[in-house]
Design a protein around this motif. Structure first.
Motif, short mmCIF file in Angstrom:
data_model
loop_
_atom_site.label_atom_id
_atom_site.label_comp_id
_atom_site.label_asym_id
_atom_site.label_seq_id
_atom_site.Cartn_x
_atom_site.Cartn_y
_atom_site.Cartn_z
N GLU A 1 10.45 -28.85 -1.40
CA GLU A 1 9.86 -28.77 -2.74
C GLU A 1 10.83 -28.11 -3.72
N GLU B 1 15.27 -32.81 -9.29
CA GLU B 1 14.36 -33.75 -9.93
C GLU B 1 14.51 -35.18 -9.41
N GLU C 1 12.47 -29.90 -7.01
CA GLU C 1 12.34 -29.31 -8.34
C GLU C 1 13.70 -29.07 -8.98
#
Length: 75
Positions: free
Chosen positions: A6, A13, A10
């Motif tokens: 994750e 992207e 992030e």
């Protein structure tokens, strides 16, 4: 707490890291050094080609980083 995958998603992207991104993340000198490691089969992160480009999936990179962290913690 967020998973490594994750956090990588992030940060970048995208679910796929190109070789410049992977080289930077794994602290290779440059892209060419990473490509050499892949060719010599010494890079432990699985990569794949799509057309003329090579990528690594963030999930595979996360698995590698988590395993490396576990080995370091056990040492």
């Amino acid at each position: 707490m967020k998973s490594t995958a994750e956090m990588l998603f992030e940060r970048y992207e995208t679910p796929l890291l190109d070789m410049d991104q992977l080289a930077d993340l794994l602290r290779f000198k440059d892209r060419a050094s990473l490509i050499s490691a892949i060719s010599a089969e010494t890079c432990r992160v699985p990569t794949f080609k799509e057309g003329k480009n090579r990528f690594a999936h963030v999930a595979e990179v996360a698995k590698y980083l988590d395993a490396a962290a576990s080995r370091d913690a056990a040492a």
